[in-house]
Design an enzyme around this catalytic site. Structure first.
Site, mmCIF file in Angstrom:
data_model
loop_
_atom_site.group_PDB
_atom_site.id
_atom_site.type_symbol
_atom_site.label_atom_id
_atom_site.label_comp_id
_atom_site.label_asym_id
_atom_site.label_seq_id
_atom_site.Cartn_x
_atom_site.Cartn_y
_atom_site.Cartn_z
ATOM 1 C CG ASP A 46 1.683 5.376 4.770
ATOM 2 O OD1 ASP A 46 1.206 4.226 4.642
ATOM 3 O OD2 ASP A 46 2.616 5.645 5.553
ATOM 4 C CG HIS A 90 5.144 1.163 2.724
ATOM 5 N ND1 HIS A 90 4.606 2.284 2.121
ATOM 6 C CD2 HIS A 90 4.567 1.098 3.951
ATOM 7 C CE1 HIS A 90 3.774 2.884 2.956
ATOM 8 N NE2 HIS A 90 3.717 2.174 4.070
ATOM 9 C CG HIS A 142 -0.153 0.204 2.514
ATOM 10 N ND1 HIS A 142 0.618 -0.794 3.083
ATOM 11 C CD2 HIS A 142 -0.023 1.286 3.349
ATOM 12 C CE1 HIS A 142 1.184 -0.357 4.186
ATOM 13 N NE2 HIS A 142 0.826 0.907 4.374
ATOM 14 N NE ARG A 153 8.521 -4.777 11.524
ATOM 15 C CZ ARG A 153 7.984 -3.599 11.210
ATOM 16 N NH1 ARG A 153 6.668 -3.416 11.313
ATOM 17 N NH2 ARG A 153 8.741 -2.598 10.772
#
Length: 351
Positions: A229, A285, A227, A295
């Site tokens: 941002d 990313h 995607h 994570r």
């Protein structure tokens, strides 16, 4: 402890149950893992912001720092910064409070903070996913600052830590946005455009957790799907586990972002790409899953108010509210975000 008790204490969302039909389709898959497609571990530019943060910084050092910022935003759209003005103590406190929040049982998180609504606080997976490669193996608390302090009124430590982190990230994002505007020679350069359009109350903070994914990583399941941002700038604090990847060049190959301890990642968003007429790059990313390790990351999104118009000579002018609505429509129709291409003059050709 009986099975039911164990499940009630489990912090992980029920991914396998929710996406059972999609997983069944890929049950025998042995390839297609996003990790397998990585070309290399990429050391992105690491920019020392000391000249911008110090009142005693000389003009030459400051100019060199600004040039690094603008060049990285043009080439990569994503870079790391050190000496960024947010103390390590605040970063550490934010991570500790985030971990404690995420360790709560899924049933508690989902029942207390996850009512089914467009503005729900607690989110997980990908509602409406049509294919397995559209599923995000993650959970997150998505906070619009200024609106949700009452949600955590019984946890002052958490909320005060959020406020400290958000305050530092907001100041940093505004400073970087001003540098990028100055490079463009934009009328907003040197003015208060971003301060006026991007108040704290219109910005977002997202607390992310990516649980281990021992079984389905080979099926192409990402921690968060590819995607871009939707904001002006994102300030990201990630842990040392790694997993963040970006598209490296026009050949659509992926590269892993090597974590740098104490650094923050700065990511150019769609609004800045449109506002700069494609001078700056909103890079695609994703986050890949890990077989054994969870994570964590904390992201601050510099956003304007919904009625803020984003002028552009490359794209149709639109408000931030228009953009968000279009993204929602994209996801409902195609199962994924399309974003800026929907605002190109020939966008009617997209079906």
């Amino acid at each position: 402890m009986i099975s039911g008790d164990h499940e009630s204490m489990d912090p992980d969302p029920p991914f396998e149950t929710a996406y059972e039909e999609l997983f069944a389709t890929y049950d025998d898959a042995t390839s297609g893992s996003p990790a397998a497609a990585v070309v290399e571990e990429q050391e992105l530019p690491v920019i020392d912001l000391s000249p911008l943060m110090s009142r005693e910084g000389d003009l030459r050092s400051s100019a060199a720092c600004k040039k690094q910022i603008t060049e990285a935003s043009k080439k990569w759209g994503l870079f790391q910064v050190i000496n960024h003005g947010i103390p390590d103590e605040i970063l550490g406190e934010m991570r500790e409070e985030q971990i404690k929040l995420m360790r709560k049982p899924f049933t508690v998180k989902n029942n207390d903070w996850g009512p089914p609504s467009p503005e729900r606080i607690y989110r997980w997976g990908t509602p409406g996913a049509k294919r397995l490669d559209q599923v995000s193996w993650m959970e997150a608390f998505h906070l619009q600052l200024g609106d949700h302090n009452h949600i955590f009124r019984n946890n002052y430590t958490l909320w005060s830590t959020v406020e400290k982190f958000a305050g530092g990230a907001h100041a940093l994002a505004l400073k970087l946005a001003a540098v990028l505007a100055e490079e463009l020679g934009h009328p907003a350069a040197g003015g208060r455009y971003f301060e006026e359009q991007c108040g704290r109350s219109s910005c977002y903070l997202r607390l992310n957790r990516y649980p281990p994914c021992p079984k389905y990583g080979a099926c192409g399941v990402c921690g968060i799907v590819p995607h871009t941002d939707s904001d002006f700038l994102t300030v990201l604090h990630q842990d040392d586990i790694g997993g963040l990847q970006l598209v490296n060049g026009g050949d659509r190959k992926w590269a892993a972002v090597k974590p740098v301890r104490g650094a923050l990642i700065i990511n150019v968003g769609d609004l800045f790409q449109a506002w700069s007429n494609d001078v700056y790059r909103s890079v695609e990313h994703r986050v890949v899953t890990d077989v054994e390790k969870e994570r964590f990351s904390t992201a601050y999104f510099l956003c304007p108010s919904s009625d803020t118009v984003i002028p552009s000579t490359v794209y149709h002018s639109f408000t931030f509210g228009d953009f968000r609505k279009q993204v929602e429509n994209d996801v409902a129709t195609y199962g994924t975000k399309i974003g800026l291409p929907m605002f190109l003059p020939n966008s009617s050709s997209i079906t």
